[in-house]
Design a protein around this motif. Structure first.
Motif, mmCIF file in Angstrom:
data_model
loop_
_atom_site.group_PDB
_atom_site.id
_atom_site.type_symbol
_atom_site.label_atom_id
_atom_site.label_comp_id
_atom_site.label_asym_id
_atom_site.label_seq_id
_atom_site.Cartn_x
_atom_site.Cartn_y
_atom_site.Cartn_z
ATOM 1 N N THR A 88 -0.879 6.284 13.594
ATOM 2 C CA THR A 88 -2.263 6.487 13.156
ATOM 3 C C THR A 88 -2.336 6.593 11.636
ATOM 4 O OG1 THR A 88 -2.144 8.901 13.185
ATOM 5 C CG2 THR A 88 -2.716 7.796 15.286
ATOM 6 N N ALA A 89 -3.541 6.525 11.122
ATOM 7 C CA ALA A 89 -3.744 6.687 9.682
ATOM 8 C C ALA A 89 -3.309 8.084 9.238
ATOM 9 C CB ALA A 89 -5.204 6.436 9.322
ATOM 10 N N ARG B 53 -0.620 9.218 6.360
ATOM 11 C CA ARG B 53 -0.909 10.183 5.287
ATOM 12 C C ARG B 53 0.166 11.249 5.241
ATOM 13 N NH1 ARG B 53 -2.954 15.215 4.880
ATOM 14 N NH2 ARG B 53 -3.313 15.373 7.109
ATOM 15 N N ARG B 54 0.487 11.808 6.393
ATOM 16 C CA ARG B 54 1.478 12.887 6.443
ATOM 17 C C ARG B 54 2.876 12.387 6.073
ATOM 18 N NH1 ARG B 54 0.028 17.107 11.057
ATOM 19 N NH2 ARG B 54 -2.232 16.997 10.969
ATOM 20 N N LEU B 55 3.239 11.221 6.564
ATOM 21 C CA LEU B 55 4.551 10.674 6.236
ATOM 22 C C LEU B 55 4.684 10.410 4.736
ATOM 23 C CD1 LEU B 55 5.021 8.271 9.263
ATOM 24 C CD2 LEU B 55 6.419 10.297 8.741
ATOM 25 N N MET B 56 3.610 9.886 4.132
ATOM 26 C CA MET B 56 3.653 9.617 2.692
ATOM 27 C C MET B 56 3.768 10.920 1.893
ATOM 28 S SD MET B 56 3.945 6.486 2.282
ATOM 29 C CE MET B 56 3.893 6.613 0.516
ATOM 30 N N ARG C 11 -13.111 8.458 3.019
ATOM 31 C CA ARG C 11 -13.656 7.532 4.026
ATOM 32 C C ARG C 11 -13.281 6.090 3.696
ATOM 33 N NH1 ARG C 11 -19.069 10.562 3.536
ATOM 34 N NH2 ARG C 11 -18.854 12.156 5.132
ATOM 35 N N GLU C 12 -13.402 5.730 2.416
ATOM 36 C CA GLU C 12 -13.072 4.372 1.997
ATOM 37 C C GLU C 12 -11.588 4.092 2.193
ATOM 38 O OE1 GLU C 12 -14.639 3.147 -1.836
ATOM 39 O OE2 GLU C 12 -16.254 4.611 -1.617
ATOM 40 N N LEU C 13 -10.745 5.057 1.811
ATOM 41 C CA LEU C 13 -9.307 4.900 2.005
ATOM 42 C C LEU C 13 -8.987 4.788 3.490
ATOM 43 C CD1 LEU C 13 -6.447 4.807 0.849
ATOM 44 C CD2 LEU C 13 -6.432 7.317 0.933
ATOM 45 N N GLY C 14 -9.623 5.623 4.282
ATOM 46 C CA GLY C 14 -9.416 5.588 5.728
ATOM 47 C C GLY C 14 -9.830 4.263 6.337
ATOM 48 N N LEU D 87 0.836 -1.201 0.000
ATOM 49 C CA LEU D 87 0.000 0.000 0.000
ATOM 50 C C LEU D 87 0.872 1.253 0.000
ATOM 51 C CD1 LEU D 87 -2.607 1.556 0.050
ATOM 52 C CD2 LEU D 87 -2.667 1.262 2.534
ATOM 53 N N LEU D 88 1.904 1.271 0.800
ATOM 54 C CA LEU D 88 2.766 2.451 0.854
ATOM 55 C C LEU D 88 3.445 2.704 -0.499
ATOM 56 C CD1 LEU D 88 4.275 2.029 4.417
ATOM 57 C CD2 LEU D 88 2.401 3.525 3.689
ATOM 58 N N ARG D 89 3.907 1.643 -1.141
ATOM 59 C CA ARG D 89 4.522 1.805 -2.472
ATOM 60 C C ARG D 89 3.491 2.297 -3.491
ATOM 61 N NH1 ARG D 89 7.844 -1.845 -0.267
ATOM 62 N NH2 ARG D 89 10.046 -1.378 -0.532
ATOM 63 N N ALA D 90 2.291 1.729 -3.437
ATOM 64 C CA ALA D 90 1.233 2.158 -4.367
ATOM 65 C C ALA D 90 0.852 3.608 -4.117
ATOM 66 C CB ALA D 90 0.007 1.245 -4.221
ATOM 67 N N ALA D 91 0.749 3.999 -2.842
ATOM 68 C CA ALA D 91 0.397 5.380 -2.510
ATOM 69 C C ALA D 91 1.453 6.344 -3.027
ATOM 70 C CB ALA D 91 0.225 5.534 -0.998
ATOM 71 N N LEU D 92 2.709 5.993 -2.860
ATOM 72 C CA LEU D 92 3.780 6.856 -3.341
ATOM 73 C C LEU D 92 3.752 6.947 -4.859
ATOM 74 C CD1 LEU D 92 6.218 8.623 -2.815
ATOM 75 C CD2 LEU D 92 7.625 6.542 -2.741
ATOM 76 N N GLN D 93 3.614 5.821 -5.529
ATOM 77 C CA GLN D 93 3.597 5.840 -6.995
ATOM 78 C C GLN D 93 2.397 6.619 -7.539
ATOM 79 O OE1 GLN D 93 6.113 5.001 -8.983
ATOM 80 N NE2 GLN D 93 7.153 4.612 -7.051
#
Length: 189
Positions: free
Chosen positions: A151-152, A156-159, A127-130, A94-100
């Motif tokens: 936390t979620a 978000r902030r780190l990404m 909401r769905e992502l959360g 998920l983190l790789r997909a979010a970054l890409q």
């Protein structure tokens, strides 16, 4: 009652006009004009500014419309990651997909960096992502893959920060995976 031919044509024409405006805004945004000047975008799309504001009452609404497709793709990736049997693999995926997604679509990065949304569709995607992210994070906490206090919103902030670090350099983009690996290591208990 079925729409008349003229009503259906008008709706199709309106959709084409909307797409022209979004394409013009995307082009401006990618070229560095992140202020999204409605007059200039309307002119580039070949429409009047009134038409622009009828479709997009605010710049934020325009920005969210530009990012909608990428946001939907990210939500899909979050669902896949949350269902991954190996939670560490799911989280990293998920983190790789979010970054890409953010690197491919700067408008998505801008939307994810904002604390509030203008469009109901964006709010629902959020909401769905959360929800998928919370499920993933809870499983990761229980499995001992991440610290219990993450936390979620932290994610978000780190990404957003990792994305900013990647785009602020003048390298060939190979640092993205290294930065993400460093972040993931920092999340461990």
């Amino acid at each position: 009652m079925a729409p008349t031919t003229s009503t259906a044509a008008l709706r199709a024409d309106s959709a084409r006009v909307r797409e022209r405006m979004v394409a013009a805004a995307r082009e401006a945004f990618v070229s560095g004009d992140t202020d999204l000047p409605m007059n200039a975008i309307a002119k580039a799309a070949g429409v009047g500014v009134g038409t622009m504001y009828r479709h997009f009452p605010t710049r934020q609404a325009l920005l969210e419309s530009m990012a909608a497709e990428s946001f939907e793709a990210l939500v899909t990736q979050a669902r896949v990651a949350a269902a991954e049997p190996d939670i560490a693999t799911g989280l990293a995926g998920l983190l790789r997909a979010a970054l890409q997604c953010q690197l491919r679509d700067p408008s998505l990065a801008a939307v994810l960096a904002t604390p509030t949304y203008a469009c109901e569709e964006t709010l629902e995607l959020s909401r769905e992502l959360g929800g998928a992210s919370m499920e993933l994070l809870e499983r990761a906490r229980v499995a001992g893959v991440i610290r219990p206090d993450v936390t979620a919103d932290d994610m978000r902030r780190l990404m957003c920060g990792v994305r900013h670090a990647v785009v602020s350099g003048d390298d060939d983009g190979t640092v993205a995976d290294r930065y993400l690996t460093i972040m993931i290591a920092g999340l461990k208990p």
